[in-house]
Every structure is written in structure tokens, then in C-alpha cells.
Motif scaffolding. Structure first.
Motif, PDB file in Angstrom:
ATOM      1  N   GLU A   3       1.061  -1.027   0.032  1.00  0.00           N
ATOM      2  CA  GLU A   3       0.140  -0.040  -0.046  1.00  0.00           C
ATOM      3  C   GLU A   3       0.978   1.157   0.087  1.00  0.00           C
ATOM      4  OE1 GLU A   3      -3.488   1.141   2.753  1.00  0.00           O
ATOM      5  OE2 GLU A   3      -1.798   1.744   3.780  1.00  0.00           O
ATOM      6  N   ILE A   4       0.662   2.173  -0.958  1.00  0.00           N
ATOM      7  CA  ILE A   4       1.434   3.331  -1.111  1.00  0.00           C
ATOM      8  C   ILE A   4       0.418   4.455  -1.140  1.00  0.00           C
ATOM      9  CG2 ILE A   4       3.317   4.554  -2.557  1.00  0.00           C
ATOM     10  CD1 ILE A   4       3.854   1.563  -3.998  1.00  0.00           C
ATOM     11  N   GLU A   5       0.837   5.348  -0.108  1.00  0.00           N
ATOM     12  CA  GLU A   5       0.000   6.613  -0.082  1.00  0.00           C
ATOM     13  C   GLU A   5       0.453   7.647   0.053  1.00  0.00           C
ATOM     14  OE1 GLU A   5      -1.906   6.628   4.482  1.00  0.00           O
ATOM     15  OE2 GLU A   5      -2.166   4.744   3.250  1.00  0.00           O
ATOM     16  N   VAL A   6      -0.406   8.689   0.006  1.00  0.00           N
ATOM     17  CA  VAL A   6       0.242  10.165   0.460  1.00  0.00           C
ATOM     18  C   VAL A   6      -0.919  10.608   1.113  1.00  0.00           C
ATOM     19  CG1 VAL A   6       1.978  10.574  -1.501  1.00  0.00           C
ATOM     20  CG2 VAL A   6      -0.721  11.262  -1.744  1.00  0.00           C
ATOM     21  N   GLU A 135      -4.082   6.504  -2.331  1.00  0.00           N
ATOM     22  CA  GLU A 135      -3.315   5.316  -2.461  1.00  0.00           C
ATOM     23  C   GLU A 135      -3.337   4.582  -3.348  1.00  0.00           C
ATOM     24  OE1 GLU A 135      -4.864   3.422   1.076  1.00  0.00           O
ATOM     25  OE2 GLU A 135      -6.029   2.098  -0.202  1.00  0.00           O
ATOM     26  N   LYS A 136      -2.344   3.837  -3.786  1.00  0.00           N
ATOM     27  CA  LYS A 136      -2.345   2.816  -4.713  1.00  0.00           C
ATOM     28  C   LYS A 136      -1.734   1.429  -4.134  1.00  0.00           C
ATOM     29  CE  LYS A 136      -1.277   5.435  -9.124  1.00  0.00           C
ATOM     30  NZ  LYS A 136      -0.426   5.389 -10.190  1.00  0.00           N
ATOM     31  N   LEU A 137      -2.319   0.345  -4.708  1.00  0.00           N
ATOM     32  CA  LEU A 137      -2.033  -0.929  -4.279  1.00  0.00           C
ATOM     33  C   LEU A 137      -0.945  -1.433  -5.270  1.00  0.00           C
ATOM     34  CD1 LEU A 137      -5.260  -2.243  -2.648  1.00  0.00           C
ATOM     35  CD2 LEU A 137      -3.257  -1.257  -1.544  1.00  0.00           C
ATOM     36  N   SER A 138       0.243  -2.021  -5.009  1.00  0.00           N
ATOM     37  CA  SER A 138       1.122  -2.509  -6.004  1.00  0.00           C
ATOM     38  C   SER A 138       1.856  -3.572  -5.545  1.00  0.00           C
ATOM     39  CB  SER A 138       1.831  -1.474  -6.430  1.00  0.00           C
ATOM     40  OG  SER A 138       3.000  -1.728  -7.208  1.00  0.00           O
ATOM     41  N   GLU A 139       2.607  -4.427  -6.262  1.00  0.00           N
ATOM     42  CA  GLU A 139       3.400  -5.605  -5.938  1.00  0.00           C
ATOM     43  C   GLU A 139       4.844  -5.085  -5.992  1.00  0.00           C
ATOM     44  OE1 GLU A 139       2.805  -8.407  -4.611  1.00  0.00           O
ATOM     45  OE2 GLU A 139       0.730  -8.626  -4.640  1.00  0.00           O
ATOM     46  N   ASP A 140       5.141  -4.158  -7.036  1.00  0.00           N
ATOM     47  CA  ASP A 140       6.500  -3.925  -7.391  1.00  0.00           C
ATOM     48  C   ASP A 140       6.891  -2.294  -7.834  1.00  0.00           C
ATOM     49  OD1 ASP A 140       5.088  -3.812  -9.693  1.00  0.00           O
ATOM     50  OD2 ASP A 140       6.469  -5.497 -10.577  1.00  0.00           O
ATOM     51  N   ALA A 141       6.020  -1.520  -7.437  1.00  0.00           N
ATOM     52  CA  ALA A 141       6.119  -0.223  -7.809  1.00  0.00           C
ATOM     53  C   ALA A 141       7.264   0.253  -7.067  1.00  0.00           C
ATOM     54  CB  ALA A 141       4.825   0.724  -7.703  1.00  0.00           C
TER      55      ALA A 141
END
Length: 183
Positions: A3-6, A135-141
Motif C-alpha cells: 500500500e503506497i499512499e500520500v 493510495e495505490k496498491l502494488s506488488e512492485d512499484a
């Protein structure tokens, strides 16, 4: 899943919501979320670094979840796992027996929507104020690059660099309640 967020503090909620509507976003009904956050014994929120695991029990309407977040590049870049639980008191007791302790409580009213591949949360956090999370969900970003892209989206909504928040609500609440023991 990563989980990548700002996150940013919102000065004008109505203006932000209007801009999201102009993009075709439809906000969900308000949802009250009450969180209790746990860390391993001996670790406080002011000590958290890459690799640390935070556990959370969330009560949200009639649903309770147990959530694990393992910090990666920074506090808003985590591996996240979540499951529904039937008994939050038992989950609390399990966490205590596994060597965790409560570090923070957060209560918020959240509305959500999606825009392209982003999840957007509009939050009114008790005792902290109004915020937006994207947020974006990612495996490898690339986490730092993705966070910068997400913040550019927030800037397109009228938010400013000085509004950006680099901490989770649990850490912000901890700092508010423990000003002498925080950073």
C-alpha cells in the motif's frame, strides 16, 4: 500487497469535495472507524522504522478487522494484510499474549471514492482535523516515485506542499498525546 499512499491536511473540505465531483468521483456514505494500534513490546511509535510491524483492530459499523502493516520505505509505504474478525476482545488478548501493547487510538469519519487506479479517502479525524489520503496498491512499484505521482494528483486538487503529512493518524495522535516523548 504493498500500500503506497500520500496524505495531506485539508483546509477547505467543501472545495475539495467539489473538485472530486468535477472529476466524476462519487463519495461513499460516511463510515465511522475506531482503531486501536499495537506495536511489539519495547517499541513506541516514535521508534518505528523499516521492517517494524504495527497491528490494528478496527471497528467500523458492524465489521471488525485485524490489520498488519509492515513498514517499507517510510511510514506511508507498507506491506498490508487484513482479515475480518468476529471478536475484537479476543483479538486484543491474542495480541497482548504475542507481545504487543496498545500505542494509539484513532477515531475518524471516512468517505471514499476511486479515481482511475487510485483509492481516495476523505477523513475527519477526531482531535486532529480534516485530511485526504490517496493510495495505490502494488506488488512492485517504486514507492517513492509513486508517492510523488500521487502528491502531484493532490496538487491538481488544490492542495499545497506544506499541507502534506508524512505520518499516519496513529503517529499523529501519539504525538499529540505524548508531546514530550515524540521526535
Amino acid at each position: 500487497m504493498k500500500e503506497i499512499e500520500v496524505k495531506a491536511r485539508v483546509q477547505n473540505f467543501d472545495q475539495l469535495i467539489e473538485k472530486l465531483k468535477e472529476l466524476g468521483c462519487s463519495l461513499s456514505k460516511p463510515l465511522v472507524q475506531k482503531d486501536v494500534v499495537y506495536l511489539a513490546n519495547g517499541v513506541e511509535l516514535s521508534d518505528v522504522k523499516r521492517g517494524n510491524v504495527a497491528m490494528r483492530i478496527r471497528n467500523s459499523n458492524d465489521t471488525c478487522t485485524l490489520n498488519l502493516k509492515k513498514q517499507l520505505e517510510n511510514e506511508l509505504d507498507c506491506i498490508e494484510c487484513e482479515t475480518i474478525i468476529q471478536n475484537p476482545e479476543s483479538a486484543h488478548n491474542m495480541l497482548i499474549q504475542m507481545g504487543y501493547h496498545k500505542v494509539s487510538r484513532v477515531e475518524k469519519t471516512r468517505r471514499t471514492c476511486k479515481y482511475k487506479d487510485m483509492n481516495i479517502c476523505i477523513d475527519e479525524v477526531l482531535d486532529l482535523g480534516n485530511f485526504i489520503e490517496v493510495e495505490k496498491l502494488s506488488e512492485d512499484a517504486d514507492s517513492l516515485k509513486t508517492q510523488e505521482e500521487l502528491f502531484r494528483f493532490l496538487e491538481s486538487l488544490g492542495l499545497k506542499r506544506e499541507d502534506r503529512i508524512f505520518k499516519g493518524y496513529d503517529t499523529l495522535m501519539y504525538g499529540k498525546n505524548n508531546p514530550n516523548n515524540f521526535y
